[in-house]
Scaffold this active site. Structure first.
Site, PDB file in Angstrom:
ATOM      1  N   TRP A  92       0.864  -1.186   0.000  1.00  0.00           N
ATOM      2  CA  TRP A  92       0.000   0.000   0.000  1.00  0.00           C
ATOM      3  C   TRP A  92       0.899   1.234   0.000  1.00  0.00           C
ATOM      4  O   TRP A  92       1.891   1.279   0.735  1.00  0.00           O
ATOM      5  CB  TRP A  92      -0.921   0.048   1.242  1.00  0.00           C
ATOM      6  CG  TRP A  92      -1.585   1.388   1.311  1.00  0.00           C
ATOM      7  CD1 TRP A  92      -2.607   1.837   0.519  1.00  0.00           C
ATOM      8  CD2 TRP A  92      -1.226   2.490   2.166  1.00  0.00           C
ATOM      9  NE1 TRP A  92      -2.898   3.142   0.821  1.00  0.00           N
ATOM     10  CE2 TRP A  92      -2.071   3.564   1.825  1.00  0.00           C
ATOM     11  CE3 TRP A  92      -0.273   2.674   3.158  1.00  0.00           C
ATOM     12  CZ2 TRP A  92      -1.999   4.814   2.455  1.00  0.00           C
ATOM     13  CZ3 TRP A  92      -0.186   3.909   3.792  1.00  0.00           C
ATOM     14  CH2 TRP A  92      -1.052   4.958   3.452  1.00  0.00           C
ATOM     15  N   ASP A  99      -9.932  -3.015   1.628  1.00  0.00           N
ATOM     16  CA  ASP A  99     -10.000  -2.430   2.972  1.00  0.00           C
ATOM     17  C   ASP A  99     -11.372  -1.785   3.131  1.00  0.00           C
ATOM     18  O   ASP A  99     -11.779  -0.963   2.302  1.00  0.00           O
ATOM     19  CB  ASP A  99      -8.872  -1.402   3.123  1.00  0.00           C
ATOM     20  CG  ASP A  99      -8.821  -0.763   4.502  1.00  0.00           C
ATOM     21  OD1 ASP A  99      -9.879  -0.301   4.990  1.00  0.00           O
ATOM     22  OD2 ASP A  99      -7.726  -0.704   5.097  1.00  0.00           O
ATOM     23  N   ASP A 148      -7.440  -4.015  10.066  1.00  0.00           N
ATOM     24  CA  ASP A 148      -6.706  -2.758   9.909  1.00  0.00           C
ATOM     25  C   ASP A 148      -7.438  -1.639  10.644  1.00  0.00           C
ATOM     26  O   ASP A 148      -8.349  -1.026  10.099  1.00  0.00           O
ATOM     27  CB  ASP A 148      -6.543  -2.414   8.424  1.00  0.00           C
ATOM     28  CG  ASP A 148      -5.622  -1.221   8.228  1.00  0.00           C
ATOM     29  OD1 ASP A 148      -5.062  -0.734   9.226  1.00  0.00           O
ATOM     30  OD2 ASP A 148      -5.461  -0.769   7.070  1.00  0.00           O
ATOM     31  N   HIS A 158     -11.949   1.967   2.549  1.00  0.00           N
ATOM     32  CA  HIS A 158     -11.338   2.596   1.386  1.00  0.00           C
ATOM     33  C   HIS A 158     -12.268   2.857   0.215  1.00  0.00           C
ATOM     34  O   HIS A 158     -11.835   2.941  -0.933  1.00  0.00           O
ATOM     35  CB  HIS A 158     -10.147   1.767   0.923  1.00  0.00           C
ATOM     36  CG  HIS A 158      -8.974   1.888   1.844  1.00  0.00           C
ATOM     37  ND1 HIS A 158      -7.728   1.424   1.552  1.00  0.00           N
ATOM     38  CD2 HIS A 158      -8.875   2.472   3.064  1.00  0.00           C
ATOM     39  CE1 HIS A 158      -6.900   1.683   2.556  1.00  0.00           C
ATOM     40  NE2 HIS A 158      -7.589   2.312   3.491  1.00  0.00           N
ATOM     41  N   HIS A 184      -8.728  -6.147   4.550  1.00  0.00           N
ATOM     42  CA  HIS A 184      -8.405  -5.321   5.702  1.00  0.00           C
ATOM     43  C   HIS A 184      -9.740  -4.944   6.325  1.00  0.00           C
ATOM     44  O   HIS A 184     -10.402  -4.013   5.870  1.00  0.00           O
ATOM     45  CB  HIS A 184      -7.634  -4.058   5.284  1.00  0.00           C
ATOM     46  CG  HIS A 184      -6.164  -4.272   5.228  1.00  0.00           C
ATOM     47  ND1 HIS A 184      -5.272  -3.251   5.028  1.00  0.00           N
ATOM     48  CD2 HIS A 184      -5.425  -5.404   5.388  1.00  0.00           C
ATOM     49  CE1 HIS A 184      -4.034  -3.743   5.042  1.00  0.00           C
ATOM     50  NE2 HIS A 184      -4.105  -5.044   5.251  1.00  0.00           N
ATOM     51  N   LYS A 198      -7.074   2.656  -2.474  1.00  0.00           N
ATOM     52  CA  LYS A 198      -7.958   3.408  -1.581  1.00  0.00           C
ATOM     53  C   LYS A 198      -8.496   4.631  -2.270  1.00  0.00           C
ATOM     54  O   LYS A 198      -8.078   4.987  -3.374  1.00  0.00           O
ATOM     55  CB  LYS A 198      -7.270   3.741  -0.260  1.00  0.00           C
ATOM     56  CG  LYS A 198      -6.267   4.855  -0.273  1.00  0.00           C
ATOM     57  CD  LYS A 198      -5.552   4.988   1.067  1.00  0.00           C
ATOM     58  CE  LYS A 198      -6.332   5.742   2.118  1.00  0.00           C
ATOM     59  NZ  LYS A 198      -5.523   6.030   3.312  1.00  0.00           N
TER      60      LYS A 198
END
Ligand code: RNT
Ligand code: ZN
Length: 444
Positions: free
Chosen positions: A206, A280, A347, A283, A307, A249
């Site tokens: 990332w 994620d 996360d 995101h 995540h 993201k």
């Protein structure tokens, strides 16, 4: 019910309450098992499956994404950890002890997810492009002693060479090359971990690259990012040791107008190159549903990394709670039969509460959501759907929301030898008194 009544306000008395009475937990389970059996669900089978699902706990909840490079630099990259709760881990040994404490309160066998900045460099200045497996030797030994696997991430933030907001897509070739080398080194470390521990490490790239205000050139950085990724992934590694993932993201703090590695970029990259995609939960646009992406993405890539996070109004990385979104993620993994192709990672980073409790709450919720999703009569839902009986499908789905999954979850914790219900909290509080409160503030 008595468990709530007995709980009162003092967690230190929790162990005296009915919840720790294993007989009561077993009796409740017996009744729940019958209730689920009537719906065609075998709770014993579910708990066997549940015990086999690993969740990767992220190291960075333990120290607010600080790491151990001793450069004294602040967290950058458009991610923010807020709060000043005392007792954060200051050394690798403290972080390992804290994580082991958290793991001891979570049912099942899990994994630990390290960032490159958590290496142990023996007081020497080892720049990011010079990191080697030997800097993670203690982590590997620790993981082996616990019988768990490790996951890994290059750290492309909190560094002078990322200070202007660009790394792998930087217009300066030298800076780009530096970060390429860092990511290449990270993959080697991932592979060394996977080899040593006999379980593949997922190494997730990332980067924070982006712009605060409207860019004139959206194309250049993206083309450079693709080139950098190609260089990073050029060397083939044994998938038994290392698996590569890329994480996109929507925006970061200070990069509100343009994020080079947005979701579509990485989705395209991963499909073309058959890497893993990392989804994620924080995101995407706030009304977008990450769970719905799972069955789409898995049509085109072999495996995914999650995540699991919780954004509150923005990508705030709050501790994962048992929200509708979490239920939806777990339901997708179970109903789509995707657990074998999904690496579940967490996360979040909350520095305003006890950090070990944050790990325990978030991870137990992830597993609890999977437990609930596995206990649903989802095969029946699908059958009804095939028959076009949407009335019954909706009726069953709604009734399932109050099935006695709590009794099954408690029994699972009991069987796995971890505290049942809220009794884990007393252990965290006593650890806080014993170990955390003796830690002085970090030297600046
Ligand atoms: C940032 C990404 C990334 C980080 C960690 C620390 O928005 O979610 O996964 O949180 O690498
Ligand atoms: Zn993430």
């Amino acid at each position: 019910m008595f468990r709530i009544l007995n709980f009162g306000f003092c967690v230190h008395h929790a162990s005296l309450s009915g919840v720790s009475n294993s007989k009561a937990v077993q009796q409740s389970y017996k009744l729940a098992r019958e209730r689920y059996a009537a719906l065609g669900v075998n709770t014993d089978t579910v708990l066997k499956q549940l015990a086999r699902v690993p969740v990767s706990l992220h190291c960075w909840q333990g120290d607010d994404v600080g790491g151990f490079e001793n450069h004294g630099g602040a967290l950058t990259g458009g991610i923010v950890s807020t709060g000043n709760y005392p007792g954060k881990a200051r050394t690798p040994d403290e972080l390992r002890a804290d994580a082991a404490k958290a793991l001891s309160l979570i049912p099942g066998r899990h994994r630990f997810n390290l960032h490159a900045c958590y290496g142990e460099f023996g007081g020497r200045k080892v720049d990011r492009n010079e990191i080697e497996p030997k800097h993670f030797k203690n982590w590997i030994e620790w993981a082996r002693s616990l019988g768990i696997g490790l996951d890994f991430n290059p750290t492309c933030f909190s560094h002078p060479k990322s200070a202007d907001g660009f790394t792998l897509s930087h217009r300066d070739k030298g800076i780009r090359q530096f970060w390429v080398e860092h990511c290449q080194a990270s993959r080697q470390i991932g592979a060394a971990m996977g080899r040593a521990l006999g379980s593949p490490t997922v190494t997730n790239v990332w980067i924070p690259d982006g712009m605060k205000d409207t860019p004139a050139d959206r194309r250049g950085p993206r083309e450079r990012l693709e080139e950098s990724l190609n260089a990073i992934f050029q060397k083939k590694l044994n998938p038994k040791h290392n698996l590569d993932a890329v994480e996109g993201k929507l925006f970061g703090i200070g990069a509100e107008s343009y994020t080079v590695g947005m979701h579509e970029f990485y989705l395209g990259y991963a499909v073309k190159n058959q890497t893993l995609v990392c989804l994620d939960a924080g995101h995407y646009h706030p009304t977008e549903n990450m769970a719905d992406k799972i069955s789409s993405v898995l049509c085109f890539v072999p495996e995914i990394l999650l995540h699991v996070s919780r954004g509150v109004r923005w990508d705030s990385d709050h501790v994962v709670t048992l929200t509708d979104e979490l239920h939806a993620i777990a339901q997708e993994l179970v109903r789509g039969d995707y657990l074998g192709r999904t690496h579940i990672g967490l996360d979040f980073f909350d520095a305003s509460i006890n950090r070990i409790a944050a790990w325990v709450i978030g991870t137990r919720n992830m597993i609890r959501a999977l437990c609930i999703a596995m206990l649903e009569p989802h095969k029946t839902y699908k059958q009804l759907e095939r028959e076009g009986d949407y009335t019954s499908r909706l009726a069953l789905m709604e009734e399932a929301k109050t099935l006695p999954f709590g009794a099954v979850w408690d029994y699972h914790c009991l069987k796995q030898g971890v505290p049942v219900g809220e009794t884990w909290l007393a252990e965290v509080k006593s650890y806080e008194k014993r170990a955390l409160n003796t830690r002085s503030a970090l030297p600046s």
